[in-house]
Design a protein around this motif. Structure first.
Motif, mmCIF file in Angstrom:
data_model
loop_
_atom_site.group_PDB
_atom_site.id
_atom_site.type_symbol
_atom_site.label_atom_id
_atom_site.label_comp_id
_atom_site.label_asym_id
_atom_site.label_seq_id
_atom_site.Cartn_x
_atom_site.Cartn_y
_atom_site.Cartn_z
ATOM 1 N N ARG A 1 36.136 35.725 25.728
ATOM 2 C CA ARG A 1 36.169 34.354 25.200
ATOM 3 C C ARG A 1 37.594 33.923 24.882
ATOM 4 N NH1 ARG A 1 32.162 35.856 21.640
ATOM 5 N NH2 ARG A 1 30.201 35.708 22.715
ATOM 6 N N ALA A 2 38.367 34.831 24.327
ATOM 7 C CA ALA A 2 39.766 34.508 23.999
ATOM 8 C C ALA A 2 40.524 34.138 25.267
ATOM 9 C CB ALA A 2 40.448 35.683 23.306
ATOM 10 N N LEU B 1 45.210 42.939 29.338
ATOM 11 C CA LEU B 1 45.313 44.387 29.510
ATOM 12 C C LEU B 1 44.295 45.134 28.651
ATOM 13 C CD1 LEU B 1 49.187 44.859 29.667
ATOM 14 C CD2 LEU B 1 47.551 45.150 31.537
ATOM 15 N N THR B 2 44.080 44.652 27.439
ATOM 16 C CA THR B 2 43.099 45.269 26.546
ATOM 17 C C THR B 2 41.691 45.145 27.129
ATOM 18 O OG1 THR B 2 44.475 44.730 24.633
ATOM 19 C CG2 THR B 2 42.180 45.286 24.187
ATOM 20 N N LEU B 3 41.364 43.959 27.639
ATOM 21 C CA LEU B 3 40.063 43.755 28.261
ATOM 22 C C LEU B 3 39.901 44.649 29.492
ATOM 23 C CD1 LEU B 3 37.364 42.266 28.319
ATOM 24 C CD2 LEU B 3 38.466 40.456 29.634
ATOM 25 N N ARG B 4 40.931 44.737 30.301
ATOM 26 C CA ARG B 4 40.887 45.582 31.501
ATOM 27 C C ARG B 4 40.692 47.053 31.117
ATOM 28 N NH1 ARG B 4 45.916 44.852 34.406
ATOM 29 N NH2 ARG B 4 45.231 42.696 34.464
ATOM 30 N N GLU B 5 41.402 47.506 30.100
ATOM 31 C CA GLU B 5 41.266 48.902 29.651
ATOM 32 C C GLU B 5 39.866 49.165 29.101
ATOM 33 O OE1 GLU B 5 42.054 52.830 29.132
ATOM 34 O OE2 GLU B 5 43.199 51.353 30.266
ATOM 35 N N LEU B 6 39.321 48.206 28.356
ATOM 36 C CA LEU B 6 37.956 48.347 27.837
ATOM 37 C C LEU B 6 36.964 48.469 28.997
ATOM 38 C CD1 LEU B 6 36.062 48.445 25.400
ATOM 39 C CD2 LEU B 6 35.977 45.944 25.462
ATOM 40 N N ARG B 7 37.132 47.661 30.033
ATOM 41 C CA ARG B 7 36.254 47.746 31.205
ATOM 42 C C ARG B 7 36.425 49.086 31.929
ATOM 43 N NH1 ARG B 7 36.625 41.628 33.675
ATOM 44 N NH2 ARG B 7 35.191 40.715 32.178
ATOM 45 N N ASN B 8 37.654 49.610 31.976
ATOM 46 C CA ASN B 8 37.871 50.930 32.585
ATOM 47 C C ASN B 8 37.150 52.030 31.807
ATOM 48 O OD1 ASN B 8 39.458 49.889 34.645
ATOM 49 N ND2 ASN B 8 41.393 50.303 33.589
ATOM 50 N N VAL B 9 37.206 51.949 30.486
ATOM 51 C CA VAL B 9 36.503 52.926 29.646
ATOM 52 C C VAL B 9 34.998 52.789 29.863
ATOM 53 C CG1 VAL B 9 35.982 53.583 27.253
ATOM 54 C CG2 VAL B 9 38.339 53.102 27.938
ATOM 55 N N PHE B 10 34.514 51.553 29.922
ATOM 56 C CA PHE B 10 33.094 51.335 30.203
ATOM 57 C C PHE B 10 32.714 51.989 31.528
ATOM 58 C CE2 PHE B 10 32.162 47.175 27.629
ATOM 59 C CZ PHE B 10 32.249 47.890 26.459
ATOM 60 N N LEU C 1 51.206 37.529 24.711
ATOM 61 C CA LEU C 1 49.919 37.646 24.016
ATOM 62 C C LEU C 1 48.780 37.598 25.027
ATOM 63 C CD1 LEU C 1 48.247 37.758 21.417
ATOM 64 C CD2 LEU C 1 48.327 35.255 21.368
ATOM 65 N N PHE C 2 48.843 36.643 25.952
ATOM 66 C CA PHE C 2 47.838 36.515 26.997
ATOM 67 C C PHE C 2 47.744 37.812 27.804
ATOM 68 C CE2 PHE C 2 47.156 35.492 31.533
ATOM 69 C CZ PHE C 2 45.824 35.142 31.461
ATOM 70 N N GLU C 3 48.895 38.347 28.191
ATOM 71 C CA GLU C 3 48.922 39.577 28.988
ATOM 72 C C GLU C 3 48.357 40.752 28.189
ATOM 73 O OE1 GLU C 3 52.062 42.437 31.382
ATOM 74 O OE2 GLU C 3 52.742 40.500 30.634
ATOM 75 N N GLY C 4 48.655 40.808 26.901
ATOM 76 C CA GLY C 4 48.131 41.881 26.043
ATOM 77 C C GLY C 4 46.613 41.836 25.946
#
Length: 186
Positions: A91-92, A113-122, A107-110
């Protein structure tokens, strides 16, 4: 014709033979009874052994299945609790305007990257995203209808809005995708 003396002698021999036969049968009978008893006991113990062996095999299979399920689905509670984090990060990103993205690129890139890493962990743990698109057919197995509305140009049962993505853990639904569905009756 045999003489009576000889006949008595023959009768004595037959009687002695019958007595000897009866004595032998008396000796064999307890032995046969004991053998029959031992065979019955052996068969009973063999049956118990086979049942215990089958029970042990079933317990092993059950524990293997339980272990596999614990490996695959043990983290489902944590995964379910992480879904709102995914939703909020998404949403952000979706609410940022082009001006905001340009002004706060780091901030946008951070966040990205956080969302991408969360999806990788998933993905590492077997969690996949159910991402329905507008126009897809509603499937009650993986979608949850949040509302139903008639929308011109659509057919009944088509997805007209996606409120939230859904998630699966291996072959189980963690959360169905939340969608709006067309109710047109053409």
């Amino acid at each position: 014709m045999a003489e009576p003396k000889e006949q008595g002698f023959l009768d004595d021999i037959e009687e002695a033979a019958a007595e000897e036969q009866a004595a032998m049968e008396a000796e064999i009978s307890p032995q046969e009874d004991e053998i029959a008893t031992l065979r019955a006991e052996r068969d009973k113990l063999q049956d118990k052994f086979m049942r215990a062996l089958a029970d042990a095999e079933n317990a092993r299979k059950r524990s293997d299945k339980d272990r596999r399920e614990a490996e695959n689905y043990g983290g489902s509670r944590l995964a379910r609790d992480m879904l709102p984090v995914h939703d909020n990060l998404k949403r952000a990103l979706d609410t940022l305007t082009e001006e905001q993205r340009a002004g706060a690129a780091a901030l946008f890139e951070g966040i990205e990257l956080t969302l991408r890493e969360l999806r990788n962990v998933f993905a590492k743990h077997g969690i996949t995203v159910i991402d329905p698109q507008i126009g897809d057919r509603f499937d009650p197995q993986i979608h949850e209808a949040m509302f139903e509305a008639p929308l011109p140009g659509t057919r009944a049962g088509e997805i007209i809005q996606v409120s939230a993505q859904g998630f699966m853990l291996h072959d189980r639904i963690l959360r169905p995708a939340q969608v709006g569905v067309s109710s047109n009756r053409e």
